[in-house]
Design a protein around this motif. Structure first.
Motif, mmCIF file in Angstrom:
data_model
loop_
_atom_site.group_PDB
_atom_site.id
_atom_site.type_symbol
_atom_site.label_atom_id
_atom_site.label_comp_id
_atom_site.label_asym_id
_atom_site.label_seq_id
_atom_site.Cartn_x
_atom_site.Cartn_y
_atom_site.Cartn_z
ATOM 1 N N LEU A 1 33.726 -12.694 47.163
ATOM 2 C CA LEU A 1 33.718 -12.627 48.622
ATOM 3 C C LEU A 1 32.917 -13.791 49.209
ATOM 4 O O LEU A 1 31.789 -14.048 48.758
ATOM 5 N N VAL B 1 31.773 -3.722 48.842
ATOM 6 C CA VAL B 1 32.627 -3.427 47.692
ATOM 7 C C VAL B 1 32.097 -2.179 47.007
ATOM 8 O O VAL B 1 30.895 -2.046 46.765
ATOM 9 N N LEU C 1 40.627 -9.338 48.617
ATOM 10 C CA LEU C 1 40.065 -10.494 49.317
ATOM 11 C C LEU C 1 40.905 -10.855 50.544
ATOM 12 O O LEU C 1 40.371 -11.203 51.602
ATOM 13 N N VAL D 1 40.104 -8.310 53.355
ATOM 14 C CA VAL D 1 38.814 -8.602 53.998
ATOM 15 C C VAL D 1 38.944 -9.790 54.935
ATOM 16 O O VAL D 1 38.452 -9.773 56.076
ATOM 17 N N ASP D 2 39.634 -10.822 54.490
ATOM 18 C CA ASP D 2 39.802 -12.018 55.312
ATOM 19 C C ASP D 2 40.573 -11.698 56.594
ATOM 20 O O ASP D 2 40.196 -12.124 57.689
ATOM 21 N N LEU E 1 28.674 -11.611 51.723
ATOM 22 C CA LEU E 1 28.378 -10.270 51.231
ATOM 23 C C LEU E 1 26.992 -9.884 51.732
ATOM 24 O O LEU E 1 25.978 -10.274 51.151
#
Length: 328
Positions: free
Chosen positions: A258, A238, A226, A229-230, A261
């Protein structure tokens, strides 16, 4: 979180071997270690060719999922894609039939020993089976150089690709390919350049991809994925690493947490096995999976137990990786 000792892990560890319906990633059987922590069942299943340093991130993920409370989900259901191995075109319909109701298919391409014509025939068969509304993405696992990738995407463009995953191996190649094919409107997704990279954010900084593919185990767990991704600031998909249903539930937990998505996730791969350790397996229904933990069936754990020599191999590997994780 207090890390479990090696004896704690080994006390409840089950080494299993799941047979595949179709050869995938060069293997016919997928091996994994599953064990139960205070938060539930978890999985350690780095591929055999990965060294201990890389595999230790997978163990960190397994411990985190089994011993620590996970981020709260923001959705209760995850839409998933079908996965089509590098089979001949005539076998495509049979593969797709294993994935209940999926509207998206990821098609493996650039398989060693095959030709572009094989890829084109396979993707054409997927498009014919799914119809014009189906979504198709291709995954080359870094198997093309830039020129080969550009040529292949030209040949595959007629099938209206959602994106091309890891068409080339290096970040520099992805940058150049993305520049060359931008006019075609085919987004580039990075997988190995994120999960197998010393710096998983290099792809985003270089402008090498439009999308990143994240997998919970290789990235060290749900929380770490996470964060990546941020920090990357790119849309994420995913995916799984050909996990058992236990490992898939870790990926589902990541997808569920998330904030955004936008793509169907590659978490329906239990459909590639002829047997799994959970009854019923975590299989797509209506094109999706329900968020939540799963518990193995004791009878399936026994029936799918790996041989004694393979168990010994995994126990030794687990011990080496545990030493690396606990020394950090």
């Amino acid at each position: 979180m207090t890390l479990p000792s090696l004896p704690e892990l080994l006390a409840g560890a089950h080494v299993v071997a799941l047979p595949l319906a179709t050869r995938f990633r060069g293997i016919d059987v997928r091996e994994a270690v599953v064990f139960e922590g205070p938060e539930g069942w978890t999985e350690f299943s780095p591929f055999p060719e990965y060294d201990d340093a890389e595999a230790s991130a997978w163990l960190a993920a397994a411990i985190d999922f089994g011993w620590a409370a996970q981020p709260a989900p923001v959705r209760t259901r995850i839409a998933v894609n079908a996965t089509v191995p590098a089979v001949d075109a005539a076998s495509v319909a049979g593969v797709l039939a294993r994935f209940g109701g999926c509207r998206t298919a990821k098609v493996k391409v650039a398989e060693a020993g095959q030709r572009l014509a094989d890829d084109v025939a396979r993707v054409r068969a997927v498009r014919e089976a799914m119809g014009p509304e189906g979504r198709i993405r291709v995954d080359a696992n870094g198997g093309w150089n830039v020129d080969e990738a550009e040529h292949a995407l030209h040949a595959l463009a007629e099938f209206d690709l959602e994106y091309a995953e890891q068409p080339c191996a290096s970040v520099d190649e992805l940058v150049e390919l993305r520049r060359r094919v931008k006019y075609m409107g085919i987004p580039i997704a990075a997988d190995e350049s994120v999960r197998r990279a010393a710096d998983p954010l290099a792809v985003a900084r270089a402008g090498a991809a439009d999308i990143i593919v994240v997998k919970a185990q290789p990235l060290g767990g749900v929380r770490r994925a996470l964060e990546i991704v941020d920090e990357a600031g790119l849309p994420a998909v995913v995916s799984s690493a050909l996990d058992t249903s236990v490992g898939l539930s870790m990926g589902v937990a990541l997808a569920a947490a998330l904030p955004e998505l936008d793509f169907d996730c590659g978490l329906g791969t239990s459909a590639l096995f002829t047997a799994d350790i959970v009854t019923p397996p975590l299989l797509p229904e209506g094109g999706g999976l329900t968020v939540g933990r799963v518990t193995p069936d004791p009878e399936r754990l026994a029936a799918l137990a790996a041989s004694e020599d393979r168990r010994a191999w995994w126990v030794a590997r687990l011990a080496r990786c545990h030493a690396l994780v606990t020394s950090d």
